[in-house]
Design a protein around this motif. Structure first.
Motif, PDB file in Angstrom:
ATOM      1  N   LEU A 178     -38.006  48.808 -22.127  1.00 20.07           N
ATOM      2  CA  LEU A 178     -37.698  48.681 -23.559  1.00 20.07           C
ATOM      3  C   LEU A 178     -38.649  47.710 -24.271  1.00 20.07           C
ATOM      4  CD1 LEU A 178     -33.756  48.533 -23.444  1.00 20.07           C
ATOM      5  CD2 LEU A 178     -35.188  50.501 -23.982  1.00 20.07           C
ATOM      6  N   ALA A 179     -39.724  47.297 -23.572  1.00 23.75           N
ATOM      7  CA  ALA A 179     -40.687  46.375 -24.202  1.00 23.75           C
ATOM      8  C   ALA A 179     -41.602  47.155 -25.150  1.00 23.75           C
ATOM      9  CB  ALA A 179     -41.513  45.681 -23.120  1.00 23.75           C
ATOM     10  N   LYS A 180     -42.217  46.417 -26.077  1.00 24.06           N
ATOM     11  CA  LYS A 180     -43.178  47.076 -26.983  1.00 24.06           C
ATOM     12  C   LYS A 180     -44.507  47.217 -26.249  1.00 24.06           C
ATOM     13  CE  LYS A 180     -41.258  45.046 -31.151  1.00 24.06           C
ATOM     14  NZ  LYS A 180     -40.673  43.791 -30.629  1.00 24.06           N
ATOM     15  N   GLY A 181     -45.022  48.436 -26.175  1.00 22.80           N
ATOM     16  CA  GLY A 181     -46.328  48.624 -25.540  1.00 22.80           C
ATOM     17  C   GLY A 181     -46.239  48.871 -24.043  1.00 22.80           C
ATOM     18  N   VAL A 182     -47.412  48.737 -23.410  1.00 20.16           N
ATOM     19  CA  VAL A 182     -47.530  49.138 -22.000  1.00 20.16           C
ATOM     20  C   VAL A 182     -47.505  47.915 -21.080  1.00 20.16           C
ATOM     21  CG1 VAL A 182     -49.058  50.269 -20.315  1.00 20.16           C
ATOM     22  CG2 VAL A 182     -48.843  51.193 -22.637  1.00 20.16           C
ATOM     23  N   THR A 183     -46.714  48.022 -20.009  1.00 18.44           N
ATOM     24  CA  THR A 183     -46.697  46.981 -18.971  1.00 18.44           C
ATOM     25  C   THR A 183     -47.282  47.575 -17.708  1.00 18.44           C
ATOM     26  OG1 THR A 183     -44.672  46.037 -19.895  1.00 18.44           O
ATOM     27  CG2 THR A 183     -45.179  45.456 -17.603  1.00 18.44           C
ATOM     28  N   GLY A 216     -34.945  58.512 -19.671  1.00 12.92           N
ATOM     29  CA  GLY A 216     -35.965  58.644 -20.720  1.00 12.92           C
ATOM     30  C   GLY A 216     -37.048  57.581 -20.673  1.00 12.92           C
ATOM     31  N   ALA A 217     -37.045  56.732 -19.637  1.00 12.72           N
ATOM     32  CA  ALA A 217     -38.095  55.707 -19.555  1.00 12.72           C
ATOM     33  C   ALA A 217     -39.415  56.357 -19.151  1.00 12.72           C
ATOM     34  CB  ALA A 217     -37.706  54.647 -18.526  1.00 12.72           C
ATOM     35  N   THR A 274     -49.490  49.670  -8.211  1.00 14.94           N
ATOM     36  CA  THR A 274     -49.570  49.442  -9.662  1.00 14.94           C
ATOM     37  C   THR A 274     -48.607  50.384 -10.374  1.00 14.94           C
ATOM     38  OG1 THR A 274     -51.890  48.852  -9.421  1.00 14.94           O
ATOM     39  CG2 THR A 274     -51.130  49.315 -11.657  1.00 14.94           C
ATOM     40  N   ILE A 275     -47.638  49.797 -11.025  1.00 17.68           N
ATOM     41  CA  ILE A 275     -46.637  50.598 -11.749  1.00 17.68           C
ATOM     42  C   ILE A 275     -46.905  50.432 -13.244  1.00 17.68           C
ATOM     43  CG2 ILE A 275     -44.165  50.970 -12.156  1.00 17.68           C
ATOM     44  CD1 ILE A 275     -43.625  49.658  -9.446  1.00 17.68           C
ATOM     45  N   THR A 276     -46.943  51.545 -13.947  1.00 20.02           N
ATOM     46  CA  THR A 276     -47.197  51.493 -15.388  1.00 20.02           C
ATOM     47  C   THR A 276     -45.936  51.925 -16.132  1.00 20.02           C
ATOM     48  OG1 THR A 276     -49.493  52.059 -14.953  1.00 20.02           O
ATOM     49  CG2 THR A 276     -48.740  52.343 -17.225  1.00 20.02           C
ATOM     50  N   ILE A 277     -45.567  51.126 -17.116  1.00 21.27           N
ATOM     51  CA  ILE A 277     -44.361  51.442 -17.896  1.00 21.27           C
ATOM     52  C   ILE A 277     -44.717  51.367 -19.382  1.00 21.27           C
ATOM     53  CG2 ILE A 277     -41.954  50.781 -18.380  1.00 21.27           C
ATOM     54  CD1 ILE A 277     -42.946  49.152 -15.434  1.00 21.27           C
ATOM     55  N   GLU A 278     -44.536  52.483 -20.049  1.00 23.35           N
ATOM     56  CA  GLU A 278     -44.777  52.482 -21.503  1.00 23.35           C
ATOM     57  C   GLU A 278     -43.413  52.307 -22.151  1.00 23.35           C
ATOM     58  OE1 GLU A 278     -46.962  56.021 -22.618  1.00 23.35           O
ATOM     59  OE2 GLU A 278     -46.328  55.700 -24.704  1.00 23.35           O
ATOM     60  N   GLY A 279     -43.235  51.226 -22.871  1.00 16.14           N
ATOM     61  CA  GLY A 279     -41.915  50.938 -23.435  1.00 16.14           C
ATOM     62  C   GLY A 279     -41.481  51.981 -24.451  1.00 16.14           C
TER      63      GLY A 279
END
Ligand code: EPZ
Length: 420
Positions: free
Chosen positions: A177-182, A204-205, A214-219
């Motif tokens: 739920l963060a803004k942008g990409v982690t 829906g994440a 390396t895990i990529t999460i787009e908020g």
């Protein structure tokens, strides 16, 4: 206090079903805090730790209902408290996993520090470092972590100093739920991380790379509800395979994911087991033979799991030959050694992380005491191989991680009773 009484020396034979994974169900239950919509979790194991997590969610104001098949329906529409109290967190460290989801969804959270633990110091510095990297303000005082991100968390590149399963899970959840990409670098690759990632995607994440370093999460702005089935428990599966191996037996496990047990199956083959696998089953046959000693060194996945170290020591104790066991994840995970020696094992400790095991032909029953979850299961395994009746005290540890253990062992022909 409940004890297990085990008449050892019988060859185990038969078929059992493997339950859902505790270490997957716990983060997934915590992750249900990320959405206001209903979430249904199936295949959650009926275990004390799962009940503790459900109690914690209920204490935060989450609506939780369970049916007779342990399908858990969770509705975190509204929380009335953003504080996970010491009374619950101290009983189960995985409670700390509510920090990331609460902070991400509500912009604040207060969670007790987990405190000491039987198997090691188990700090949470990497969880906190990662959240700070996403813009959280963190204060640690009076035994509590107070985290705030009034304007929301912001995606960032996070480099983990150590590979941590819980740290990776907390940060994955927070980042949804963060803004942008982690990007979480040096992330844990355990199958339970993949399961959590798949669960979050069901809601829906936008998570990719889970299962790799390396895990990529787009908020996203918000997550929705969904249904998810927890993966099978690889540690429970491995423990029953060893139960058959130490009794020169033959076993077939149903509802397992053989791919998640690679390192364990490899060591069992080296120990002389005849192993066959199908899509969701594993069979092991010792053909009546005593196992051969194998060296073990624990490592993050896909290395040999620390959660199987104590059980493999039980195998080496009755194996032919001498082996070394090197515990590299936790600094105090050899408490079963002294208890196993009471049963006639010949184990020497070299410092805190190395044990040399000289296999003996026979163990003899003795009263022993369980000290933590996997240590207790290793004593059950040793007792199954020992001649006579072993009584294992403080068996509540085992109920944290093994669903209906005595029933499953009885199905395999073991003489096991719970006594008080
Ligand atoms: C998970 O614990 C499991 N628990 C443990 O299973 C398992 O033994 C462990 O991973 C390792 O595989 C659950 O999934 C609920 P870590 P976790 O963070 O997440 C150090 C069982 O028997 N570390 O991967 O707490 C830490 O001290 C249990 O079912 C830091 O230094 O373990 C340890 O040496 C017991 N800083 C190493 O990393 C941190 O911030 C791995 O711990 C976090 C961890």
């Amino acid at each position: 206090m409940d004890k297990l009484s085990i008449d050892g020396g019988f060859r185990l034979e038969g078929q059992i079903r493997i339950s859902g994974a505790k270490n997957s169900a716990l983060p997934i239950l915590a992750g249900s805090l990320l959405t206001a919509e209903p979430v249904i979790i199936s295949n959650a194991p009926h275990l004390h730790d799962v009940t503790t997590m459900i109690e914690l969610l209920a204490c935060l104001g989450v609506g939780v209902s369970l049916d007779e098949r342990m399908n858990v329906e969770i509705s975190a529409h509204h929380l009335n408290d953003l504080c996970a109290p010491y009374s619950l967190v101290k009983t189960m460290r995985a409670s700390f996993l509510v920090l990331g989801p609460m902070l991400a969804r509500y912009g604040e959270a207060e969670v007790s520090l987990p405190g000491g633990c039987a198997i090691g110091s188990r700090p949470v510095d990497q969880h906190l470092k990662g959240l700070e990297c996403m813009g959280a303000e963190i204060e640690v005082s009076d035994g509590y972590v107070r985290a705030r991100a009034p304007k929301g968390l912001v995606g960032n590149d996070i480099y983990m100093d150590v590979v941590t399963v819980g740290g990776t899970e907390n940060l994955m959840m927070a980042a949804t739920l963060a803004k942008g990409v982690t990007k979480i670098h040096n992330a844990a690759c355990e199958p339970e991380i993949i399961d959590l990632g798949e669960f979050l995607r069901t809601l829906g994440a936008k998570v990719t790379g889970h299962g790799s370093p390396t895990i990529t999460i787009e908020g996203v702005e918000k997550l929705h509800g969904g249904s998810y089935r927890v993966m099978p428990d690889r540690v429970e599966a491995g423990t029953y395979l060893i139960a058959a191996a130490v009794t020169a037996g033959k076993i077939r496990l149903r509802d397992v994911e053989p791919d998640t047990l690679g390192a364990v199956l490899d060591k069992l083959v080296q120990a002389g087991a005849d192993i066959e696998v199908g899509e969701d089953w594993i069979s092991l046959d010792m053909h009546g033979k005593r196992p051969k000693a194998v060296d073990i060194e624990t490592a993050p996945y896909p290395g040999f799991p620390t959660d199987m170290q104590a059980q493999f020591m039980a195998l080496n104790v009755v194996a032919e030959g001498t082996s070394t066991i090197h515990e590299k994840i936790f600094e105090n995970r050899f408490m079963h050694v002294h208890e196993m020696n009471r049963l006639g094992a010949n184990i020497e400790l070299h410092g805190v992380s190395m044990a040399v095991v000289h296999g003996v032909e026979k163990l003899r029953a003795a009263p022993v005491m369980a000290t933590d979850l996997r240590a207790s299961s290793s004593l059950v395994l040793a007792a199954l191989a020992a001649e006579g009746t072993t009584v294992i005290d403080r068996i509540y540890h085992i109920d944290r991680g093994y669903e209906t253990i005595e029933e499953k062992l009885q199905q395999l022909g073991a003489q096991v009773r719970r006594v008080s």
